[in-house]
Design a protein around this motif. Structure first.
Motif, mmCIF file in Angstrom:
data_model
loop_
_atom_site.group_PDB
_atom_site.id
_atom_site.type_symbol
_atom_site.label_atom_id
_atom_site.label_comp_id
_atom_site.label_asym_id
_atom_site.label_seq_id
_atom_site.Cartn_x
_atom_site.Cartn_y
_atom_site.Cartn_z
ATOM 1 N N SER A 47 0.814 -1.212 0.000
ATOM 2 C CA SER A 47 0.000 0.000 0.000
ATOM 3 C C SER A 47 0.851 1.268 0.000
ATOM 4 O O SER A 47 0.512 2.255 -0.661
ATOM 5 C CB SER A 47 -0.931 0.005 1.213
ATOM 6 N N ALA A 48 1.949 1.255 0.731
ATOM 7 C CA ALA A 48 2.800 2.439 0.822
ATOM 8 C C ALA A 48 3.370 2.823 -0.534
ATOM 9 O O ALA A 48 3.526 4.008 -0.844
ATOM 10 C CB ALA A 48 3.936 2.197 1.818
ATOM 11 N N LEU A 49 3.672 1.827 -1.366
ATOM 12 C CA LEU A 49 4.269 2.123 -2.668
ATOM 13 C C LEU A 49 3.239 2.323 -3.769
ATOM 14 O O LEU A 49 3.418 3.173 -4.636
ATOM 15 C CB LEU A 49 5.242 1.005 -3.062
ATOM 16 N N PHE A 50 2.159 1.546 -3.758
ATOM 17 C CA PHE A 50 1.161 1.650 -4.815
ATOM 18 C C PHE A 50 0.025 2.600 -4.469
ATOM 19 O O PHE A 50 -0.680 3.069 -5.358
ATOM 20 C CB PHE A 50 0.578 0.268 -5.129
ATOM 21 N N GLY A 51 -0.186 2.866 -3.194
ATOM 22 C CA GLY A 51 -1.304 3.711 -2.803
ATOM 23 C C GLY A 51 -2.637 3.054 -3.073
ATOM 24 O O GLY A 51 -3.622 3.739 -3.344
ATOM 25 N N ALA A 52 -2.683 1.713 -2.991
ATOM 26 C CA ALA A 52 -3.918 0.953 -3.239
ATOM 27 C C ALA A 52 -4.186 0.066 -2.030
ATOM 28 O O ALA A 52 -3.939 -1.147 -2.060
ATOM 29 C CB ALA A 52 -3.774 0.110 -4.505
ATOM 30 N N PRO A 53 -4.693 0.641 -0.933
ATOM 31 C CA PRO A 53 -4.804 -0.117 0.329
ATOM 32 C C PRO A 53 -5.768 -1.292 0.274
ATOM 33 O O PRO A 53 -5.538 -2.308 0.923
ATOM 34 C CB PRO A 53 -5.270 0.943 1.333
ATOM 35 N N ILE A 54 -6.873 -1.174 -0.482
ATOM 36 C CA ILE A 54 -7.835 -2.282 -0.529
ATOM 37 C C ILE A 54 -7.203 -3.483 -1.227
ATOM 38 O O ILE A 54 -7.230 -4.607 -0.722
ATOM 39 C CB ILE A 54 -9.131 -1.858 -1.244
ATOM 40 N N ALA A 58 0.547 8.109 -4.855
ATOM 41 C CA ALA A 58 -0.189 6.901 -5.214
ATOM 42 C C ALA A 58 -0.103 6.677 -6.722
ATOM 43 O O ALA A 58 0.029 7.631 -7.501
ATOM 44 C CB ALA A 58 -1.646 7.006 -4.778
ATOM 45 N N THR A 59 -0.156 5.416 -7.135
ATOM 46 C CA THR A 59 -0.095 5.066 -8.551
ATOM 47 C C THR A 59 -1.495 5.048 -9.135
ATOM 48 O O THR A 59 -2.374 4.336 -8.632
ATOM 49 C CB THR A 59 0.560 3.690 -8.743
ATOM 50 N N HIS A 60 -1.725 5.835 -10.180
ATOM 51 C CA HIS A 60 -3.026 5.864 -10.851
ATOM 52 C C HIS A 60 -2.800 5.895 -12.359
ATOM 53 O O HIS A 60 -1.871 6.524 -12.856
ATOM 54 C CB HIS A 60 -3.856 7.087 -10.440
ATOM 55 N N PHE A 61 -3.674 5.191 -13.077
ATOM 56 C CA PHE A 61 -3.638 5.201 -14.535
ATOM 57 C C PHE A 61 -5.021 5.559 -15.052
ATOM 58 O O PHE A 61 -6.026 5.408 -14.351
ATOM 59 C CB PHE A 61 -3.223 3.828 -15.085
ATOM 60 N N ILE A 62 -5.066 6.039 -16.274
ATOM 61 C CA ILE A 62 -6.338 6.453 -16.875
ATOM 62 C C ILE A 62 -6.601 5.632 -18.128
ATOM 63 O O ILE A 62 -5.736 5.511 -18.994
ATOM 64 C CB ILE A 62 -6.321 7.955 -17.241
ATOM 65 N N VAL A 63 -7.790 5.054 -18.186
ATOM 66 C CA VAL A 63 -8.233 4.352 -19.383
ATOM 67 C C VAL A 63 -9.328 5.196 -20.020
ATOM 68 O O VAL A 63 -10.397 5.406 -19.433
ATOM 69 C CB VAL A 63 -8.775 2.946 -19.041
ATOM 70 N N LYS A 108 -0.740 3.934 3.793
ATOM 71 C CA LYS A 108 -0.995 4.893 2.714
ATOM 72 C C LYS A 108 -1.103 6.321 3.256
ATOM 73 O O LYS A 108 -0.538 7.257 2.681
ATOM 74 C CB LYS A 108 -2.275 4.542 1.970
ATOM 75 N N VAL A 109 -1.834 6.487 4.363
ATOM 76 C CA VAL A 109 -1.992 7.818 4.951
ATOM 77 C C VAL A 109 -0.632 8.377 5.353
ATOM 78 O O VAL A 109 -0.316 9.555 5.112
ATOM 79 C CB VAL A 109 -2.942 7.754 6.168
ATOM 80 N N THR A 110 0.190 7.532 5.961
ATOM 81 C CA THR A 110 1.531 7.964 6.370
ATOM 82 C C THR A 110 2.380 8.352 5.168
ATOM 83 O O THR A 110 3.042 9.398 5.159
ATOM 84 C CB THR A 110 2.227 6.842 7.158
ATOM 85 N N ALA A 111 2.347 7.488 4.150
ATOM 86 C CA ALA A 111 3.138 7.763 2.944
ATOM 87 C C ALA A 111 2.678 9.044 2.260
ATOM 88 O O ALA A 111 3.494 9.857 1.820
ATOM 89 C CB ALA A 111 3.043 6.583 1.978
ATOM 90 N N THR A 112 1.375 9.251 2.182
ATOM 91 C CA THR A 112 0.832 10.457 1.546
ATOM 92 C C THR A 112 1.230 11.710 2.320
ATOM 93 O O THR A 112 1.599 12.737 1.737
ATOM 94 C CB THR A 112 -0.690 10.374 1.432
ATOM 95 N N ALA A 113 1.155 11.618 3.658
ATOM 96 C CA ALA A 113 1.510 12.767 4.494
ATOM 97 C C ALA A 113 2.978 13.153 4.335
ATOM 98 O O ALA A 113 3.343 14.322 4.471
ATOM 99 C CB ALA A 113 1.206 12.455 5.952
ATOM 100 N N LEU A 114 3.821 12.159 4.002
ATOM 101 C CA LEU A 114 5.252 12.415 3.855
ATOM 102 C C LEU A 114 5.652 12.686 2.413
ATOM 103 O O LEU A 114 6.847 12.756 2.094
ATOM 104 C CB LEU A 114 6.050 11.234 4.402
ATOM 105 N N GLY A 115 4.661 12.827 1.536
ATOM 106 C CA GLY A 115 4.949 13.177 0.154
ATOM 107 C C GLY A 115 4.925 12.036 -0.828
ATOM 108 O O GLY A 115 5.262 12.223 -2.003
ATOM 109 N N GLY A 116 4.543 10.842 -0.384
ATOM 110 C CA GLY A 116 4.465 9.703 -1.294
ATOM 111 C C GLY A 116 3.340 9.876 -2.300
ATOM 112 O O GLY A 116 2.305 10.490 -2.005
#
Length: 550
Positions: free
Chosen positions: A160-167, A207-212, A197-205
């Motif tokens: 989750s920390a690297l991909f930002g996809a916790p579910i 999340a991985t997102h793509f658009i179709v 994820k929340v921790t990573a986001t707060a520290l500037g991480g």
């Protein structure tokens, strides 16, 4: 944590206390792994930027490979098993995972990316999270079942920390360990993934997102095309796993010295980079995935990435296979989809998720990954394609330690409801020669207590099914057939003059009839059936019904 007899209902306060303990443990794992995950992601970004700025760094890849081998050997990790070791720990292996794996995999993965090795980052994240969780759990002396859950929490947090996809991360951590999901780990895994994820986001991480951009209507023609696409991706996944396996065998056969093997692997990657005329296949290649989702991919990009990744990881370089898997699926989908009447952009998106599903055998996690990475666009068609890719990928898997609770085909699943006698393979040999011979005569079966419809309950996955299955690889009889049937058959065959061992399914405590348990007033040689009916596990206090023969 305190275990109670499953037949009794604990007080509400006990449940609240257990939840508070898991909030503490999962929160600790999520926050700590989230911090390290951000540092790891930042380090990989810097390494990638340096490699793209200074092209000559790729020529140091053989040196980096030898440094990686030196680091592992210097830290007394002679046989690193990577993600498989973490999965084994999450399944309850008592050896645990050494904390020194965290700096080792961190530094080794950065070196791999810095010098142009084709690898991902999620394998390293799973190892970082799982290693930290295993070490913390053993330091605070968690019980067997809690330690398993905590390792899964670490895996979920790292992903989750690297991909930002916790579910997807939480479900993947549970599903990759066993397809028979154990929902007692649901809350801790989700909590650790969310906090990471929340921790990573707060520290500037990031999340991985793509658009179709283009999603076709789900008409009959589209459904047929998606099924065909699923079949093609399943075949591609088998080819990728086989390529990884064959390259590992060839390296081990011809380059037995690990230093020399890493150096040769680095030289091969450098040579292929020069031959291909592009740096697209070095590193993770996330930007190539973005281009594929826009409908642009070289015709053989998927093949080159498969080859680069196999040569890199099999030589001893570190990272992971998931991002390369997404790369392969996206580029293949962008090329193959127009050939069967689907759009290149949609083909890249669905191909990416189907490939992930096929190589990991995690269909539920794949759907959540599609939801989180692709914003849920085309989710229904993606679910259809994943189901086909999952089924047709057969017994192949990236992870040797992965297991299926049931087969994927009707002729396998039929064993779940069929009598266990007469189970033979296609050559007429016993499918499971180590399992007890179960009698055909109904009177004898009734006498030894074999219930009607005794059945198999677990199937092994192998990264290369052509390998000879060793005795250690065969499923234990206890997990092949109905447990009560095996308990009676084994007792009948061994006889009363032989002793047995019984293991608690909750905490792992083993009762040995030969040794007894003098500390708790049970003399050596005391048979299991001679123990009092109210016997309780000395460690977790559950009853006899929670034990099974070892």
């Amino acid at each position: 944590m305190k275990y109670r007899d499953v037949k009794q209902f604990g007080r509400l306060g006990d449940y609240v206390l257990d939840m508070l303990e898991w909030i503490l443990y999962a929160g600790l794992i999520g926050a700590s792994v989230g911090v390290i995950g951000v540092a790891f992601e930042l380090s990989l970004s810097i390494a990638t930027a340096l490699r793209e700025t200074y092209d000559w760094l790729i020529f140091f890849m053989p040196v980096a490979g030898m440094i990686i081998v030196l680091l592992y050997r210097g830290w007394l990790v002679d046989d690193p098993k990577g993600t498989n070791r973490i999965i084994k720990a999450a399944k309850g292996d008592r050896e645990g995972v050494a904390l020194r794996i965290v700096p080792l995999i961190f530094i080794s993965t950065v070196l791999t990316h810095l010098t142009g090795g084709s690898s991902g980052r999620e394998g390293a994240a799973l190892q970082i999270g799982g290693s930290m969780a295993s070490w913390i759990g053993r330091r605070i002396k968690l019980k067997y079942l809690d330690l398993r859950i905590l390792v899964q929490c670490g895996m979920a947090a790292g992903f989750s920390a690297l991909f930002g996809a916790p579910i997807a991360a939480a479900v993947f951590a549970m599903e990759v360990v066993s397809s028979d999901l154990h929902y007692y780990g649901l809350f801790p895994c989700f909590l650790s993934a969310v906090i990471a994820k929340v921790t990573a986001t707060a520290l500037g991480g990031q999340a991985t997102h793509f658009i179709v951009f283009e999603v076709p209507d789900a008409d009959l023609a589209t459904v047929i095309r998606v099924i065909v696409m699923g079949l093609l991706v399943a075949l591609l996944s088998i080819a990728f796993i086989q390529m990884l396996h064959v390259s590992e065998k060839l390296y081990s056969k011809y380059f037995k010295n690990p230093y020399f093997r890493a150096a040769v692997g680095g030289c091969l990657v450098v040579a292929l980079t020069m031959l291909s005329g592009t740096r697209d296949y070095n590193g993770a290649g996330l930007y190539v995935i973005v281009q594929a989702l826009a409908g642009n991919a070289a015709p053989l990009a998927f093949f080159w990435k498969m080859l680069f990744t196999a040569l890199t990881l099999s030589a001893g370089y570190k990272g992971g296979e998931i991002v390369p898997t997404l790369f392969i699926g996206a580029t293949f989908g962008a090329v193959a989809a127009p050939l069967i009447g689907l759009g290149a952009q949609f083909g890249a998106g669905i191909g990416m998720i189907m490939m992930f599903c096929a190589v990991t055998n995690c269909p539920i996690a794949s759907l959540f990954l599609a939801f989180e990475l692709l914003a849920g666009r085309g989710l229904m068609l993606c679910a259809l394609g994943c189901s086909v890719a999952y089924m047709m990928s057969g017994r192949y898997s990236l992870y040797r330690e992965q297991r299926l609770s049931t087969g994927k085909f009707s002729f396998e699943v039929a064993a779940d409801s069929a009598d266990v006698t007469g189970m033979e393979d296609e050559d007429g040999e016993k499918a499971f020669p180590d399992a007890p011979d179960l009698p055909d005569d109904e009177d004898i079966r009734e006498e030894v207590g074999i219930p009607e419809g005794a059945r198999r309950t677990e199937f092994n996955l192998y990264s290369d099914p052509s390998d000879e299955i060793t005795e250690n690889d065969r499923p234990d009889p206890e997990v092949c057939y109905n447990e009560s049937a095996i308990a009676n058959v084994v007792e009948t065959q061994k006889g009363r003059n032989q002793t047995m061992k019984y293991v608690c399914e909750v905490c792992g405590y083993v009762y040995d009839e030969a040794a007894g348990d003098p500390e708790h007033g049970i003399a050596p040689g005391t048979k299991w059936e001679d123990l009092p009916a109210d016997f309780e596990c000395p460690l977790c206090s559950v009853g006899k019904d929670q034990f099974k023969p070892e």
